[in-house]
Design a protein around this motif. Structure first.
Motif, PDB file in Angstrom:
ATOM      1  N   SER A 109       0.926  -1.096  -0.014  1.00 51.12           N
ATOM      2  CA  SER A 109      -0.100  -0.036   0.169  1.00 51.12           C
ATOM      3  C   SER A 109       0.897   1.251   0.013  1.00 51.12           C
ATOM      4  O   SER A 109       0.333   2.349  -0.100  1.00 51.12           O
ATOM      5  CB  SER A 109      -1.034   0.127   1.371  1.00 51.12           C
ATOM      6  OG  SER A 109      -0.019   0.069   2.330  1.00 51.12           O
ATOM      7  N   ARG A 110       2.085   1.186   0.097  1.00 53.37           N
ATOM      8  CA  ARG A 110       3.080   2.220   0.278  1.00 53.37           C
ATOM      9  C   ARG A 110       3.686   2.287  -1.208  1.00 53.37           C
ATOM     10  O   ARG A 110       4.241   1.648  -1.849  1.00 53.37           O
ATOM     11  CB  ARG A 110       4.393   1.943   1.313  1.00 53.37           C
ATOM     12  CG  ARG A 110       5.218   2.775   1.601  1.00 53.37           C
ATOM     13  CD  ARG A 110       5.978   2.166   2.509  1.00 53.37           C
ATOM     14  NE  ARG A 110       6.661   3.611   3.267  1.00 53.37           N
ATOM     15  CZ  ARG A 110       6.245   4.155   4.316  1.00 53.37           C
ATOM     16  NH1 ARG A 110       5.140   3.651   5.061  1.00 53.37           N
ATOM     17  NH2 ARG A 110       6.574   5.016   5.079  1.00 53.37           N
ATOM     18  N   PRO A 111       3.707   3.590  -1.688  1.00 50.67           N
ATOM     19  CA  PRO A 111       4.257   3.739  -2.957  1.00 50.67           C
ATOM     20  C   PRO A 111       5.677   3.681  -2.859  1.00 50.67           C
ATOM     21  O   PRO A 111       6.454   3.757  -1.801  1.00 50.67           O
ATOM     22  CB  PRO A 111       3.959   5.259  -3.153  1.00 50.67           C
ATOM     23  CG  PRO A 111       3.328   5.950  -1.950  1.00 50.67           C
ATOM     24  CD  PRO A 111       3.059   4.775  -1.157  1.00 50.67           C
ATOM     25  N   ARG A 112       6.338   3.376  -4.094  1.00 53.61           N
ATOM     26  CA  ARG A 112       7.887   3.434  -4.036  1.00 53.61           C
ATOM     27  C   ARG A 112       8.607   4.418  -4.176  1.00 53.61           C
ATOM     28  O   ARG A 112       7.715   5.476  -4.616  1.00 53.61           O
ATOM     29  CB  ARG A 112       8.075   2.332  -5.199  1.00 53.61           C
ATOM     30  CG  ARG A 112       7.735   0.980  -5.009  1.00 53.61           C
ATOM     31  CD  ARG A 112       8.356   0.167  -6.267  1.00 53.61           C
ATOM     32  NE  ARG A 112       8.889   0.570  -7.483  1.00 53.61           N
ATOM     33  CZ  ARG A 112       8.999   0.080  -8.681  1.00 53.61           C
ATOM     34  NH1 ARG A 112       8.619  -1.184  -8.835  1.00 53.61           N
ATOM     35  NH2 ARG A 112       9.486   0.764  -9.568  1.00 53.61           N
ATOM     36  N   ALA A 113       9.696   4.758  -3.568  1.00 51.49           N
ATOM     37  CA  ALA A 113      10.139   5.993  -3.292  1.00 51.49           C
ATOM     38  C   ALA A 113      10.871   6.104  -4.863  1.00 51.49           C
ATOM     39  O   ALA A 113      11.404   5.400  -5.467  1.00 51.49           O
ATOM     40  CB  ALA A 113      11.356   5.661  -2.486  1.00 51.49           C
ATOM     41  N   ILE A 114      10.970   7.590  -5.120  1.00 54.70           N
ATOM     42  CA  ILE A 114      11.564   8.102  -6.168  1.00 54.70           C
ATOM     43  C   ILE A 114      13.096   7.737  -6.248  1.00 54.70           C
ATOM     44  O   ILE A 114      13.614   7.448  -7.273  1.00 54.70           O
ATOM     45  CB  ILE A 114      11.226   9.495  -6.852  1.00 54.70           C
ATOM     46  CG1 ILE A 114       9.989   9.586  -6.902  1.00 54.70           C
ATOM     47  CG2 ILE A 114      12.073  10.115  -7.812  1.00 54.70           C
ATOM     48  CD1 ILE A 114       9.350  11.002  -7.036  1.00 54.70           C
ATOM     49  N   LEU A 115      13.445   7.865  -5.296  1.00 54.83           N
ATOM     50  CA  LEU A 115      14.940   7.568  -4.826  1.00 54.83           C
ATOM     51  C   LEU A 115      15.172   6.511  -3.892  1.00 54.83           C
ATOM     52  O   LEU A 115      15.305   6.870  -2.639  1.00 54.83           O
ATOM     53  CB  LEU A 115      15.771   8.935  -4.386  1.00 54.83           C
ATOM     54  CG  LEU A 115      15.979  10.047  -5.447  1.00 54.83           C
ATOM     55  CD1 LEU A 115      16.318  11.450  -4.590  1.00 54.83           C
ATOM     56  CD2 LEU A 115      16.545   9.824  -6.628  1.00 54.83           C
ATOM     57  N   PRO A 116      15.310   5.374  -4.251  1.00 55.18           N
ATOM     58  CA  PRO A 116      15.168   4.198  -3.426  1.00 55.18           C
ATOM     59  C   PRO A 116      16.107   4.030  -2.341  1.00 55.18           C
ATOM     60  O   PRO A 116      16.052   3.748  -1.366  1.00 55.18           O
ATOM     61  CB  PRO A 116      15.071   2.929  -4.381  1.00 55.18           C
ATOM     62  CG  PRO A 116      14.512   3.507  -5.461  1.00 55.18           C
ATOM     63  CD  PRO A 116      15.195   4.867  -5.780  1.00 55.18           C
ATOM     64  N   ALA A 117      17.311   4.667  -2.567  1.00 55.55           N
ATOM     65  CA  ALA A 117      18.426   4.629  -1.812  1.00 55.55           C
ATOM     66  C   ALA A 117      17.971   5.641  -0.544  1.00 55.55           C
ATOM     67  O   ALA A 117      18.553   5.213   0.623  1.00 55.55           O
ATOM     68  CB  ALA A 117      19.838   5.291  -2.176  1.00 55.55           C
ATOM     69  N   LEU A 118      17.262   6.262  -0.542  1.00 55.12           N
ATOM     70  CA  LEU A 118      16.957   7.237   0.687  1.00 55.12           C
ATOM     71  C   LEU A 118      15.951   6.616   1.503  1.00 55.12           C
ATOM     72  O   LEU A 118      16.016   6.860   2.750  1.00 55.12           O
ATOM     73  CB  LEU A 118      16.213   8.481   0.154  1.00 55.12           C
ATOM     74  CG  LEU A 118      16.810   9.632  -0.246  1.00 55.12           C
ATOM     75  CD1 LEU A 118      16.341  10.870  -0.818  1.00 55.12           C
ATOM     76  CD2 LEU A 118      18.064  10.139   0.450  1.00 55.12           C
ATOM     77  N   GLU A 119      15.190   5.417   1.119  1.00 54.80           N
ATOM     78  CA  GLU A 119      14.298   4.613   2.051  1.00 54.80           C
ATOM     79  C   GLU A 119      15.210   4.061   3.295  1.00 54.80           C
ATOM     80  O   GLU A 119      14.722   3.909   4.271  1.00 54.80           O
ATOM     81  CB  GLU A 119      13.576   3.643   1.094  1.00 54.80           C
ATOM     82  CG  GLU A 119      12.628   4.092   0.542  1.00 54.80           C
ATOM     83  CD  GLU A 119      11.854   2.679  -0.158  1.00 54.80           C
ATOM     84  OE1 GLU A 119      12.487   1.618  -0.374  1.00 54.80           O
ATOM     85  OE2 GLU A 119      10.807   3.178  -0.855  1.00 54.80           O
ATOM     86  N   LYS A 120      16.382   3.898   2.821  1.00 57.62           N
ATOM     87  CA  LYS A 120      17.392   3.336   4.015  1.00 57.62           C
ATOM     88  C   LYS A 120      17.587   4.172   5.077  1.00 57.62           C
ATOM     89  O   LYS A 120      18.012   3.948   6.248  1.00 57.62           O
ATOM     90  CB  LYS A 120      18.875   2.990   3.580  1.00 57.62           C
ATOM     91  CG  LYS A 120      18.650   1.531   2.566  1.00 57.62           C
ATOM     92  CD  LYS A 120      19.926   1.503   1.947  1.00 57.62           C
ATOM     93  CE  LYS A 120      19.952   0.230   1.050  1.00 57.62           C
ATOM     94  NZ  LYS A 120      20.956  -0.040   0.062  1.00 57.62           N
ATOM     95  N   ILE A 121      17.415   5.578   4.660  1.00 56.05           N
ATOM     96  CA  ILE A 121      17.493   6.591   5.922  1.00 56.05           C
ATOM     97  C   ILE A 121      15.939   6.939   6.445  1.00 56.05           C
ATOM     98  O   ILE A 121      15.964   6.823   7.791  1.00 56.05           O
ATOM     99  CB  ILE A 121      18.048   7.903   5.231  1.00 56.05           C
ATOM    100  CG1 ILE A 121      19.404   7.757   4.577  1.00 56.05           C
ATOM    101  CG2 ILE A 121      18.163   9.133   6.142  1.00 56.05           C
ATOM    102  CD1 ILE A 121      19.893   8.952   3.940  1.00 56.05           C
ATOM    103  N   TYR A 122      15.030   7.257   5.679  1.00 53.55           N
ATOM    104  CA  TYR A 122      13.939   7.602   6.167  1.00 53.55           C
ATOM    105  C   TYR A 122      12.869   6.684   6.930  1.00 53.55           C
ATOM    106  O   TYR A 122      12.102   6.849   7.611  1.00 53.55           O
ATOM    107  CB  TYR A 122      13.237   8.680   5.431  1.00 53.55           C
ATOM    108  CG  TYR A 122      12.947   8.267   4.010  1.00 53.55           C
ATOM    109  CD1 TYR A 122      13.434   8.948   3.005  1.00 53.55           C
ATOM    110  CD2 TYR A 122      11.826   7.531   3.862  1.00 53.55           C
ATOM    111  CE1 TYR A 122      12.931   8.493   1.756  1.00 53.55           C
ATOM    112  CE2 TYR A 122      11.390   7.013   2.502  1.00 53.55           C
ATOM    113  CZ  TYR A 122      12.080   7.572   1.327  1.00 53.55           C
ATOM    114  OH  TYR A 122      11.639   7.394   0.114  1.00 53.55           O
TER     115      TYR A 122
END
Length: 151
Positions: A9-22
């Motif tokens: 249900s969560r959209p994919r990040a435009i910059l997937p590398a940032l997911e590791k941070i936020y």
């Protein structure tokens, strides 16, 4: 361009590398907002709790009679409710009560004082924050979670 269907249900990040941070900070950010909102509400209510009958004229001026009842209730809602929100205990009812107080201040500043949106904007923001916690409750970093119960 093709459509990408994501199963979560969560959209994919435009910059997937940032997911590791936020993503790991998601719960901490919500906790920080709750603790700050509760602590600042308690600080705002501290002056009222030290003089619980000091706002009798103000609450009666808004149409809340008898002021001798509403003034201490206002003080307790801001001070003790703020503490409860900050620690995450009885978060939903404390946030709901605080939200009602803030909606009254929206009315007071926006309509009674004639300040409109610009006079009420801070109260609107505070009411929205408390609405979030009234609906959501506290997260895993709260006394409610440690007790294993929420209102």
């Amino acid at each position: 361009m093709t459509d990408v269907t994501v199963s979560s249900s969560r959209p994919r990040a435009i910059l997937p590398a940032l997911e590791k941070i936020y993503l790991p900070l998601n719960t901490s950010a919500e906790t920080l907002l709750r603790v700050l909102a509760g602590a600042l509400l308690a600080v705002h209510g501290f002056g009222k709790i030290t003089n619980p009958f000091g706002a009798i004229g103000m609450v009666e001026g808004l149409g809340f009679y008898p002021g001798v009842f509403w003034s201490p209730l206002l003080a307790a809602t801001e001070f003790f409710g703020g503490i409860l929100i900050a620690i995450g205990l009885l978060t939903r009812p404390a946030a709901f009560a605080g939200m009602i107080v803030l909606l009254v201040t929206v009315y007071f500043h926006g309509i009674v004082q004639g300040e409109g949106l610009f006079g009420a904007e801070k109260s609107i923001l505070w009411a929205a924050i408390l609405f979030f916690f009234a609906i959501r409750g506290a997260n895993s970093q709260s006394v409610d979670a440690k007790l294993g119960k929420q209102f």
